[in-house]
Design a protein around this motif. Structure first.
Motif, PDB file in Angstrom:
ATOM      1  N   ARG A 201       0.831  -1.215   0.000  1.00 53.15           N
ATOM      2  CA  ARG A 201       0.000   0.000   0.000  1.00 53.15           C
ATOM      3  C   ARG A 201       0.862   1.260   0.000  1.00 53.15           C
ATOM      4  O   ARG A 201       0.541   2.238  -0.688  1.00 53.15           O
ATOM      5  CB  ARG A 201      -0.933  -0.002   1.210  1.00 53.15           C
ATOM      6  N   LEU A 202       1.939   1.242   0.764  1.00 44.17           N
ATOM      7  CA  LEU A 202       2.822   2.403   0.786  1.00 44.17           C
ATOM      8  C   LEU A 202       3.480   2.602  -0.579  1.00 44.17           C
ATOM      9  O   LEU A 202       3.618   3.743  -1.053  1.00 44.17           O
ATOM     10  CB  LEU A 202       3.877   2.234   1.876  1.00 44.17           C
ATOM     11  N   ARG A 203       3.837   1.505  -1.222  1.00 49.34           N
ATOM     12  CA  ARG A 203       4.413   1.608  -2.566  1.00 49.34           C
ATOM     13  C   ARG A 203       3.382   2.156  -3.554  1.00 49.34           C
ATOM     14  O   ARG A 203       3.709   2.973  -4.428  1.00 49.34           O
ATOM     15  CB  ARG A 203       4.903   0.236  -3.039  1.00 49.34           C
ATOM     16  N   ILE A 204       2.132   1.733  -3.426  1.00 49.01           N
ATOM     17  CA  ILE A 204       1.057   2.252  -4.284  1.00 49.01           C
ATOM     18  C   ILE A 204       0.916   3.763  -4.089  1.00 49.01           C
ATOM     19  O   ILE A 204       0.766   4.518  -5.051  1.00 49.01           O
ATOM     20  CB  ILE A 204      -0.272   1.529  -3.977  1.00 49.01           C
ATOM     21  N   ALA A 205       0.980   4.203  -2.840  1.00 47.51           N
ATOM     22  CA  ALA A 205       0.880   5.636  -2.560  1.00 47.51           C
ATOM     23  C   ALA A 205       2.018   6.399  -3.213  1.00 47.51           C
ATOM     24  O   ALA A 205       1.808   7.458  -3.833  1.00 47.51           O
ATOM     25  CB  ALA A 205       0.875   5.865  -1.048  1.00 47.51           C
ATOM     26  N   ILE A 206       3.221   5.867  -3.107  1.00 46.70           N
ATOM     27  CA  ILE A 206       4.396   6.538  -3.679  1.00 46.70           C
ATOM     28  C   ILE A 206       4.311   6.582  -5.203  1.00 46.70           C
ATOM     29  O   ILE A 206       4.574   7.622  -5.825  1.00 46.70           O
ATOM     30  CB  ILE A 206       5.684   5.833  -3.220  1.00 46.70           C
ATOM     31  N   GLU A 207       3.933   5.483  -5.819  1.00 50.63           N
ATOM     32  CA  GLU A 207       3.864   5.448  -7.286  1.00 50.63           C
ATOM     33  C   GLU A 207       2.748   6.350  -7.809  1.00 50.63           C
ATOM     34  O   GLU A 207       2.912   7.009  -8.842  1.00 50.63           O
ATOM     35  CB  GLU A 207       3.675   4.008  -7.755  1.00 50.63           C
ATOM     36  N   THR A 208       1.623   6.394  -7.097  1.00 51.38           N
ATOM     37  CA  THR A 208       0.540   7.286  -7.513  1.00 51.38           C
ATOM     38  C   THR A 208       0.962   8.737  -7.369  1.00 51.38           C
ATOM     39  O   THR A 208       0.703   9.564  -8.262  1.00 51.38           O
ATOM     40  CB  THR A 208      -0.727   7.017  -6.681  1.00 51.38           C
ATOM     41  N   ALA A 209       1.612   9.071  -6.261  1.00 51.30           N
ATOM     42  CA  ALA A 209       2.103  10.434  -6.073  1.00 51.30           C
ATOM     43  C   ALA A 209       3.132  10.797  -7.141  1.00 51.30           C
ATOM     44  O   ALA A 209       3.163  11.936  -7.629  1.00 51.30           O
ATOM     45  CB  ALA A 209       2.716  10.570  -4.677  1.00 51.30           C
ATOM     46  N   HIS A 237       2.148  -2.877  -9.463  1.00 49.14           N
ATOM     47  CA  HIS A 237       2.623  -1.527  -9.739  1.00 49.14           C
ATOM     48  C   HIS A 237       1.470  -0.703 -10.300  1.00 49.14           C
ATOM     49  O   HIS A 237       0.555  -1.233 -10.938  1.00 49.14           O
ATOM     50  CB  HIS A 237       3.800  -1.536 -10.709  1.00 49.14           C
ATOM     51  N   VAL A 238       1.528   0.596 -10.091  1.00 50.30           N
ATOM     52  CA  VAL A 238       0.410   1.495 -10.370  1.00 50.30           C
ATOM     53  C   VAL A 238       0.339   1.900 -11.833  1.00 50.30           C
ATOM     54  O   VAL A 238       1.359   2.097 -12.500  1.00 50.30           O
ATOM     55  CB  VAL A 238       0.540   2.746  -9.469  1.00 50.30           C
ATOM     56  N   LYS A 239      -0.891   2.062 -12.314  1.00 50.65           N
ATOM     57  CA  LYS A 239      -1.174   2.696 -13.595  1.00 50.65           C
ATOM     58  C   LYS A 239      -2.371   3.623 -13.377  1.00 50.65           C
ATOM     59  O   LYS A 239      -3.509   3.162 -13.250  1.00 50.65           O
ATOM     60  CB  LYS A 239      -1.518   1.657 -14.679  1.00 50.65           C
ATOM     61  N   VAL A 240      -2.125   4.913 -13.302  1.00 48.37           N
ATOM     62  CA  VAL A 240      -3.210   5.873 -13.123  1.00 48.37           C
ATOM     63  C   VAL A 240      -3.959   6.016 -14.449  1.00 48.37           C
ATOM     64  O   VAL A 240      -3.343   6.145 -15.507  1.00 48.37           O
ATOM     65  CB  VAL A 240      -2.670   7.236 -12.663  1.00 48.37           C
TER      66      VAL A 240
END
Length: 426
Positions: A201-209, A237-240
């Motif tokens: 979750r913290l990694r998701i927050a960082i990648e989204t930011a 990994h995130v994809k906005v």
């Protein structure tokens, strides 16, 4: 004298009548032209360059100076690209989705239904199909194509192309992201998987930011940041995604919209009240996402107590009342894991800053990203990094004076009026 007054009155009324008639005529002509444009765009062709449509959005006005417009008109005449995006044949996309088979439906985006598909070259794609063809949808369609062809980033969804010029429908083709949305994993159909540990979750927050900070550097405001628009690939990994509401903005210019747009629970209260749009509107929405990551709760849930229906309100109330443990997802091990407790507490403090009502009191996305990177660096047994200035403070326990002792608990984030309150040491 009476005759003179009567003459003046008659002349005044006559002039007013002429002005009214001219205004009505101009309005009718404008409406007729708009309907004609929409009919042409929908029935015969892909939309032409926005510069030919008049000042319908701020993106149109600002982007007329962008070089993409000068090339896109030439490209569309060739029938190969639009704003640099590849133009697909409608029949190919119909075939790829098995005639838009309901069983292929992946979900619903901001203005269309998304389908799973496989192109003839073997690429797996997601195809977005507009709900209805009207001027607003066409604007959003054109806007998303323009935005996505201006940007390229590993944490932003990639646009492969759009429908052909003579398509019966307006369709967008994206890379396929197989692992659902953050919302799915937090409080949706995949929420029981247990795969979203606090580390993830913290990694998701960082990648989204990281993605949002990149957009802001490119002078793009997303305008619909939410957990449903944050996709996850097979490695989480995130994809906005979903740029239909996004807007380009010049430096130091605040966009004024005719009405609030976005998703309830995520909309910047200042934008909602005053229609002023800045990159800090994305910061507020991201603050809600941070609280979702901490709590695994929905942004809006009418089954909660009436004071807690809005998650932002609930979060600020818990933080200010030293009851963060009531907000945190029990599966994270908040009470038992020293590192989790430290970092969750720090992220909660950062979320509080993002949720300030006044945009000037919120950090920029660059500052948010920097704070998250510092929080990520916390190790077991080390002090928590103070997200305000880099000074060190120690772990905050629920029986401490806590995060925000000096502020009385509010009914909503709207009443929070101090930028940040000193975190007291143990």
């Amino acid at each position: 004298k009476k005759d003179g007054k009567a003459l003046k009155l008659a002349l005044g009324l006559g002039a007013a009548g002429v002005i009214i008639l001219v205004g009505i005529g101009a309005l009718c002509v404008r409406q007729h032209r708009r309907k004609k444009i929409v009919a042409q765009l929908i029935s015969r062709d892909l939309p032409t360059s926005p510069s030919s449509k008049g000042p319908t959005t701020s993106t149109t006005n600002y982007s007329q100076s962008n070089s993409s417009y000068s090339t896109s008109k030439y490209d569309i005449e060739r029938g190969s690209t639009y704003f640099g995006a590849h133009v697909f044949n409608y029949e190919e996309l119909e075939e790829a989705t098995d005639n838009f088979n309901p069983s292929k439906q992946l979900g619903e985006g901001g203005f269309g239904t998304v389908y799973y598909g496989v192109l003839r070259d073997g690429r797996v794609v997601a195809v977005k199909r507009l709900y209805e063809n009207n001027l607003k949808r066409v604007d959003q369609y054109m806007n998303e194509i323009e935005i996505l062809t201006l940007i390229l980033h590993p944490y932003l969804v990639k646009l492969y192309g759009c429908t052909s010029r003579r398509s019966r429908e307006l369709l967008l083709v994206y890379e396929y992201i197989p692992n659902g949305t953050v919302a799915d994993h937090l409080h949706g159909k995949r929420s029981n998987s247990g795969l979203l540990t606090w580390h993830v979750r913290l990694r998701i927050a960082i990648e989204t930011a990281t993605a949002l900070a990149y957009l802001h550097r490119k002078e793009i405001i997303h305008r619909d940041v939410k957990s449903n628009n944050i996709l996850l690939d097979k490695n989480f990994h995130v994809k906005v995604a979903d740029f239909g509401l996004s807007r380009l903005f010049p430096n130091d210019v605040t966009h004024v919209s005719t009405a609030p747009q976005g998703t309830p629970g995520y909309v910047d209260p200042e934008y909602h009240q005053c229609y002023h749009l800045t990159e800090k509107s994305d910061v507020y929405s991201f603050g809600v996402v941070l609280v979702e990551l901490i709590s695994a709760k929905k942004a809006v849930d009418i089954s909660r107590h009436r004071h807690d229906i809005n998650l932002a309100n609930m979060a600020i109330s818990r933080i200010q009342n030293q009851a963060l443990h009531e907000l945190v997802d029990p599966s994270l091990g908040f009470e038992n894991d020293f590192v989790v407790k430290n970092t969750v507490t720090a992220v909660a403090g950062l979320a509080f800053r993002c949720l300030q009502q006044e945009r000037d009191m919120r950090p920029s996305m660059e500052e948010v990203l920097e704070a998250l990177e510092e929080i990520k660096g916390v190790r077991s047994g080390s002090d928590v990094v103070d997200i305000r200035s880099g000074t060190e403070v120690v772990d905050i326990k629920s029986d401490d004076v806590g995060l925000l002792k000096s502020i009385p608990p509010p009914f909503s984030p709207d009443s929070a009026t101090e930028k940040w309150v000193q975190i007291k040491s143990m």
